[in-house]
Design an enzyme around this catalytic site. Structure first.
Site, short mmCIF file in Angstrom:
data_model
loop_
_atom_site.label_atom_id
_atom_site.label_comp_id
_atom_site.label_asym_id
_atom_site.label_seq_id
_atom_site.Cartn_x
_atom_site.Cartn_y
_atom_site.Cartn_z
N GLU A 110 43.37 -28.13 -50.75
CA GLU A 110 44.39 -27.06 -50.71
C GLU A 110 44.45 -26.34 -52.07
OE1 GLU A 110 48.52 -28.36 -50.70
OE2 GLU A 110 48.91 -27.07 -48.97
N LYS B 44 49.92 -22.02 -44.10
CA LYS B 44 50.71 -23.27 -44.07
C LYS B 44 52.12 -23.01 -43.53
CE LYS B 44 51.77 -27.14 -47.19
NZ LYS B 44 51.54 -27.66 -48.56
N CYS C 275 48.05 -29.89 -45.77
CA CYS C 275 48.84 -30.91 -46.50
C CYS C 275 50.11 -31.35 -45.78
CB CYS C 275 49.14 -30.38 -47.91
SG CYS C 275 49.48 -31.71 -49.11
#
Lengths: 259, 259
Positions: free
Chosen positions: A41, A110, A142
């Site tokens: 990421e 995200k 994540c």
């Protein structure tokens, strides 16, 4: 498909350094006959890029992404690169799937922001899947992994594989280990996660990038060193006829998740 | 609260035998100053009761449930008992919370039916929580655990503890171990699961009843023997301020779970 996980350390707010490292690992993967390389990421800029977003973030046709598109076309390599994306007046933690023809095939923004990310970034508003020549792919980023809803939505939409760029830090080693296995098993979908290593201020990123198959078996588990590993990946979903997790679900009862 | 998990073997289609065993274990728990005893799924009748439902199933005021209510009142004991429930022309796999005043405080009807259960039973249409003097409690039943949606809904409704009567069999040992830990961690809620032991036809029930706290730590893990264990349970939810799994969730994105 030959899938590479490039578990790298990045340098905060130094795109030139990071781009050179990404190029190095793309070339290494090419030599290993890899088809697709997954990076961590925000590996274009480092994780804690919030305070420098105005100068560091890029649009999808920004110079770094454009450079990577040319590189992928030249090397005939597919990759997933996560970067801070500028769009209108907003910033997103985005992951771009760049194909070996040099095109951005999909971008995932995200949707679940962790802690201070909420100060700087806007959460994405879509959980999409997209077709590739390898199969139907979904991405998350994540903290998204810790929410079962994200993998479940990708699964319902027909994902054959989930790719996850991550910058996960201590003390959440056990969380990463448990959630990767659980998301794969409860959806009967293989899942690849690439975490970064190294230190940024108080964040100690612990690596342990992983590939888990549709039965929840771990085929690859890295340590906390910088390394690239390449494994053959069969996009085969689970086939236990008694665990029809999607068929046996009761979506009419799940309204309360949505309200 | 002192919570007991009564991991027992039951005899198929022999309510008298099973009721005597349940009474025996309620008395044993009483001697250990327990407040609440959790029994396995369908422990009143045995698991594969489908073909005999017409005679074996009971309504909520049936003779066995009525007997247990009196017993709970006499012993000043709370219990969760799972039984095949008849209601109008339908049958449910139900779990009744009977309080120490001899009342049924709540009934949960299993919402996700496994394999052949679908031939005989109707799935429940509610995922409720209920108040007790110990805190807010939610229940689920066996296969429900494998669907993250169920624990998530209980969590969103404020459950302080999830109680799970189970009849889980080989080869799903790893599934039970993984999902109990994951559901507790991803919702930051403690969870107690009571599985049965023994064999019924081709089903080998593997025990391994478990108590996991809100941080995912296992405080009690039984083997495959008949046994009752009592542990102190603090109804304390997770308090990691960076893992606000409910606060940080994005329910407006979860519509696709509901459609």
């Amino acid at each position: 498909m030959q899938l590479s996980i490039a578990q790298i350390e990045t340098k905060l707010h130094d795109k030139k350094f990071n781009l050179e490292k990404i190029e190095h690992f793309l070339c290494e993967a090419k030599q290993k006959n890899s088809d697709l390389v997954l990076f961590p990421e925000l590996s274009l800029t480092g994780y804690s890029i919030g305070p420098w977003l105005k100068e560091a973030a890029e649009e999808r046709d920004g110079s770094s992404i454009t450079y990577l598109k040319h590189l992928c076309k030249k090397l005939k390599m597919n990759t997933v690169i996560s970067f801070p994306e500028r769009y209108e007046q907003q910033y997103f933690i985005s992951a771009a799937f760049i194909s070996d023809s040099g095109e951005i095939e999909a971008v995932y923004r995200k949707t679940h922001l962790y802690d201070e990310e909420q100060v700087y970034f806007t959460p994405g508003d879509e959980i999409p899947v997209f077709n590739t020549k390898f199969g139907v792919i979904g991405m998350m980023s994540c903290f998204d992994l810790e929410f079962p809803e994200v993998a479940r939505i990708l699964s319902k939409k027909g994902a054959d594989l989930i790719l996850i760029p991550t910058s996960n830090m201590a003390p959440y080693t056990e969380h990463q280990r448990l959630y990767t296995q659980c998301r794969a098993m409860e959806n009967e979908i293989p899942l690849a996660l690439c975490n970064r290593i190294g230190v940024e201020g108080r964040h100690h990123f612990m690596g342990e990038s992983v590939f888990v198959d549709a039965q929840g078996e771990t085929h690859l588990l890295l340590s906390d060193q910088e390394e690239l590993h390449t494994i053959p990946v069969l996009l085969m979903k689970g086939t236990d006829p008694k665990l029809n997790y999607i068929l046996d679900s009761q979506p009419h009862l799940y309204k309360e998740l949505y309200c």
